[in-house]
Design an enzyme around this catalytic site. Structure first.
Site, mmCIF file in Angstrom:
data_model
loop_
_atom_site.group_PDB
_atom_site.id
_atom_site.type_symbol
_atom_site.label_atom_id
_atom_site.label_comp_id
_atom_site.label_asym_id
_atom_site.label_seq_id
_atom_site.Cartn_x
_atom_site.Cartn_y
_atom_site.Cartn_z
ATOM 1 N N GLY A 341 0.830 -1.178 0.002
ATOM 2 C CA GLY A 341 0.121 -0.009 0.022
ATOM 3 C C GLY A 341 0.854 1.179 -0.063
ATOM 4 N N GLY A 343 0.731 5.750 1.070
ATOM 5 C CA GLY A 343 -0.104 6.940 1.359
ATOM 6 C C GLY A 343 0.525 8.100 0.951
ATOM 7 N N HIS A 456 1.262 -7.201 10.412
ATOM 8 C CA HIS A 456 0.464 -7.000 9.073
ATOM 9 C C HIS A 456 -0.853 -6.985 9.399
ATOM 10 C CE1 HIS A 456 -1.328 -8.521 5.116
ATOM 11 N NE2 HIS A 456 -0.513 -7.494 4.871
ATOM 12 N N ASP A 496 -9.554 10.581 12.253
ATOM 13 C CA ASP A 496 -9.255 10.070 10.659
ATOM 14 C C ASP A 496 -9.579 8.877 10.389
ATOM 15 O OD1 ASP A 496 -8.641 11.270 7.969
ATOM 16 O OD2 ASP A 496 -6.566 10.876 8.096
ATOM 17 N N LEU A 497 -10.724 8.337 10.676
ATOM 18 C CA LEU A 497 -10.832 6.950 10.677
ATOM 19 C C LEU A 497 -11.442 6.657 9.191
ATOM 20 C CD1 LEU A 497 -10.103 4.549 12.080
ATOM 21 C CD2 LEU A 497 -11.988 4.517 13.488
HETATM 22 N N1 LIG Z 1 0.211 -2.435 9.048
HETATM 23 C C1 LIG Z 1 -0.114 -2.582 8.016
HETATM 24 N N2 LIG Z 1 -0.785 -3.562 7.490
HETATM 25 C C2 LIG Z 1 -0.912 -3.778 6.058
HETATM 26 N N3 LIG Z 1 -1.240 -2.770 5.416
HETATM 27 C C3 LIG Z 1 -0.717 -1.445 5.652
HETATM 28 C C4 LIG Z 1 -0.380 -1.419 6.946
HETATM 29 N N4 LIG Z 1 0.224 -0.107 7.088
HETATM 30 C C5 LIG Z 1 -0.233 0.315 6.040
HETATM 31 N N5 LIG Z 1 -0.733 -0.293 5.244
HETATM 32 C C6 LIG Z 1 -1.110 0.071 3.745
HETATM 33 O O1 LIG Z 1 -0.594 1.120 3.173
HETATM 34 C C7 LIG Z 1 -1.510 2.177 3.169
HETATM 35 C C8 LIG Z 1 -0.781 3.459 3.452
HETATM 36 O O2 LIG Z 1 -0.649 3.428 4.879
HETATM 37 P P1 LIG Z 1 -0.894 4.692 5.715
HETATM 38 O O3 LIG Z 1 -2.409 5.090 5.662
HETATM 39 O O4 LIG Z 1 -0.484 4.278 7.148
HETATM 40 O O5 LIG Z 1 0.029 5.873 5.184
HETATM 41 P P2 LIG Z 1 0.336 7.322 5.305
HETATM 42 O O6 LIG Z 1 1.199 7.642 4.574
HETATM 43 O O7 LIG Z 1 0.218 7.659 6.731
HETATM 44 O O8 LIG Z 1 -1.181 7.538 4.455
HETATM 45 P P3 LIG Z 1 -2.120 9.078 4.827
HETATM 46 O O9 LIG Z 1 -2.056 9.289 3.346
HETATM 47 O O10 LIG Z 1 -3.260 8.659 5.227
HETATM 48 O O11 LIG Z 1 -1.181 9.836 5.424
HETATM 49 C C9 LIG Z 1 -2.656 1.748 3.939
HETATM 50 O O12 LIG Z 1 -3.903 2.332 3.398
HETATM 51 C C10 LIG Z 1 -2.652 0.265 3.806
HETATM 52 O O13 LIG Z 1 -3.295 -0.368 2.659
#
Ligand SMILES: Nc1ncnc2c1ncn2[C@@H]1O[C@H](COP(=O)(O)OP(=O)(O)OP(=O)(O)O)[C@@H](O)[C@H]1O
Length: 649
Positions: A341, A343, A456, A496-497
């Protein structure tokens, strides 16, 4: 963004300022100072948009179902017109930044445009922003400190105008007299007055117990000035944990990679020979701590930056950054690394049974169109994750326990290039999902990364296929119970859920899950699903000693999402509930996300359900409106019917 949504949002902002929140009663002076600062910073502020992209996942069967509503439109980032961006989260103005530190930190002013709390900026956006004027700024802070010196010196009684109402006039002011020092003093006397500060959090946080000393001549700590020749491989933040004091030592060049050496050299050159020492020691005297941090005297903004970088390293139990490759090889065994994934800030890779979320930080260029996070922000995210880890009960018996928040296994500061395996995993994912993030092979060798090694948690709800109403119900009850437990333990609010931050996995291992809420146990049916909540970037938590929160008032674009969009409406509802005072405790925000979740299940997810099931969900949604917290909501019959066993009345 439609103009109608813009106007509704600005209306709400205006009314919030007409009716300021009641709790911080004595912030007039503060507001003035912030307002003045904002004037000085107006020209430095730049808005970028934090993206949460709608995914074009071909495997997402839900995206094809009849319940779908159209994807919200993406819009173009000022930073990179090729990237799609959403209205969501212009966190270039991320608020989880110390006022105190922010006031002095200008070390990368061309990037950090608005780090101060206060009113949303009214400055020109994006590329139109004018370059920073440091002379004015320096002058301004000199004036502020000079003003306070004058104010304090003759009579400590004048403190009354600064400190909150419950502080008596006879409280002596410390002799130190910067704005920061006075504010911290006020905060100690009245912890709930005034905006919170990362710096004070570091000083206040009992679990951290640290002290930072900028004294290059203090023989007690065997520190000394390093001469130029030694700076080749000096100050590697090697903290010797075997002695009661951590000692700095010179490291041999051979112990470091080229990039580490280069980066540390750069950092240290910037620090103008000041050595930094971190000791593990309780910080009982806040003034002493402040004196030593000495933001107003000799230390530069680079020192502050290096300071939080060093604290971050220490918090991760490191003496120097690791290589990504070394960290990943510890977890992967013979398994290949797979990206799972992405973000706005993070790239998530599955490695063995864990997920490593890699977040670039402290670089002076944008990543994914965003200003990079800074050490101090990562430090707070680490504190927050560590605090939530306590709910898993590994620290002993507790009255509040659950496993709903993703387990953080390790935090690691890394530096260096993405290795070949990671690049391959990134490109594989890109081929399938068309990544919106920047290709990591473009990152320089000196780039630092924070790696969150986590359990995970499965697939995010957006792409997970729910089979039936039982699965939807267990999802709701697990989220509600988890929030209730964290609320009770730490006044936690996720804030932010959305469905990208709820992970779902299938497991036959546990037919029931136990939650302990205020010492009472409840068992809920899982129907084979385990829910994990991730991404605490916007979250608020009280660790006992301090409150960590993100000041969303400095992120006006977060509230300008499309009208009618459930997620953007939820941010706006949170803003109404908090009256834009994000430091405060408003557990109702958790309930707002439960309402959002019910809406998502009804409108965006397809699963086997009857019309009675839909009616039940709709009436739950109505009842949720009257609950003030997840703790109250969990007693709703919709949830209690899911309890297999419960000590709760
Ligand atoms: N522990 C995990 N287990 C499985 N998938 C995960 C995990 N952590 C993150 N992901 C995947 O990665 C994606 C991005 O993670 P996360 O939302 O924590 O990143 P971010 O950069 O903080 O995002 P945002 O844009 O909300 O700031 C999640 O939507 C999920 O699909």
């Amino acid at each position: 963004m439609s103009s109608s949504s813009m106007s509704s949002s600005s209306k709400s902002t205006a009314s919030n300022f007409e009716n300021p929140p009641p709790p911080p009663t004595s912030l007039d002076l503060w507001s003035q100072i912030v307002a003045e600062e904002n004037q000085h910073y107006d020209n430095q502020i730049d808005i970028v948009f934090r993206r949460r992209k709608p995914r074009n996942d071909p495997n997402n069967v839900n995206s094809k179902n009849s319940h779908d509503i159209p994807r919200r439109p993406s819009r173009v980032s000022f930073a990179d017109p090729i990237k799609r961006v959403s209205w969501k989260r212009s966190l270039s103005t991320r608020g989880r930044t110390s006022i105190a530190v922010g006031a002095s930190l200008v070390y990368r002013p061309e990037l950090k445009k608005d780090r101060r709390k206060g009113k949303p900026p009214t400055h020109p956006k994006g590329n139109n922003a004018k370059p920073a004027n440091f002379d004015k700024e320096r002058l301004y802070f000199q004036e502020v400190d000079a003003f306070e010196l004058m104010e304090e010196s003759p009579s400590p009684k004048k403190v009354g105008s600064w400190i909150a109402g419950n502080v008596t006039d006879d409280v002596p002011l410390p002799s130190i007299c910067s704005r920061l020092e006075k504010w911290l003093h006020a905060r100690r006397l009245n912890p709930r007055s005034g905006p919170s500060s990362t710096l004070s959090k570091i000083l206040d946080t009992p679990t951290m117990k640290l002290e930072t000393i900028y004294d290059r001549n203090d023989s007690d700590f065997r520190l000394r000035s390093l001469d130029r020749s030694e700076m080749e491989f000096e100050t590697i933040y090697d903290l010797d944990h075997s002695s009661s004091d951590f000692r700095l030592r010179s490291m041999d060049q051979s112990e470091l990679s080229n990039s580490q050496l280069q980066n540390l050299k750069t950092r240290e050159t910037r620090s103008s020979n000041d050595a930094i020492l971190i000791r593990s020691e309780s910080c009982e005297d806040i003034e002493a701590g402040v004196k030593k941090l000495s933001l107003t005297s000799t230390s530069s903004s680079f020192d502050d930056h290096n300071n939080s970088f060093a604290v971050l390293l220490e918090t991760c139990g490191q003496s120097a950054p690791s290589m990504l490759e070394d960290l990943f090889s510890r977890y992967s065994g013979s398994e290949t690394v797979v990206k799972v994934g992405e973000g706005t800030y993070g790239e998530a890779f599955k490695v063995g049974n864990c997920v490593c979320k890699i977040v670039p930080f402290d670089g002076d260029f944008r990543v994914n169109g965003e200003v990079q996070k800074r050490s101090v922000e990562l430090l707070e995210e680490v504190f927050l994750s560590q605090t939530l880890n306590q709910l898993r009960g590994s620290d002993g018996v507790s009255n509040n326990l659950c496993r709903t928040f993703i387990e953080s296994i390790e935090f690691r500061v890394c530096q260096g290039l993405y290795d070949a395996d990671l690049i391959r995993a990134w490109e594989d994912w890109d081929r399938k999902h068309n990544s919106e993030n920047d290709h990591p092979k473009e990152f320089p060798e000196q780039q630092c990364y924070m790696v969150f090694v986590q359990q995970h948690g499965g697939k995010d709800l957006e792409s997970f296929v729910l089979l039936n109403i039982d699965e939807a119900r267990t999802l709701l009850v697990q989220v509600a119970a988890g929030l209730a437990v964290a609320e009770s333990a730490f006044e936690f609010e996720h804030r932010d859920l959305h469905w990208g931050n709820i992970l779902v996995s299938r497991s036959d291992d546990s037919a029931t899950l136990q939650f302990t809420l205020d010492g009472k146990n409840l068992l809920v049916e899982t129907y084979g699903l385990i829910i994990s909540i991730i991404d605490f970037t916007l979250s608020r938590i009280s660790t006992g000693g301090s409150i960590l929160f993100l000041d969303l008032s400095s992120d006006p674009d977060l509230f300008k999402g499309p009208k009618g969009d459930k997620q953007s409406e939820t941010y706006r509802r949170m803003k109404a509930v908090t009256e834009d005072w994000w430091e405060g405790s408003f557990p109702k925000t958790n309930v707002l996300w439960l309402v959002y979740l019910v809406d998502i299940l009804l409108t965006k997810k397809s699963f086997e359900r009857t019309s009675k099931d839909e009616r039940d969900l709709r009436s739950l949604k109505k009842r949720l409106d009257k609950y003030a917290s997840a703790k109250e909501a969990i007693l709703d019959p919709f949830f209690t019917n899911m309890f297999v066993e419960s000590d709760m009345a």
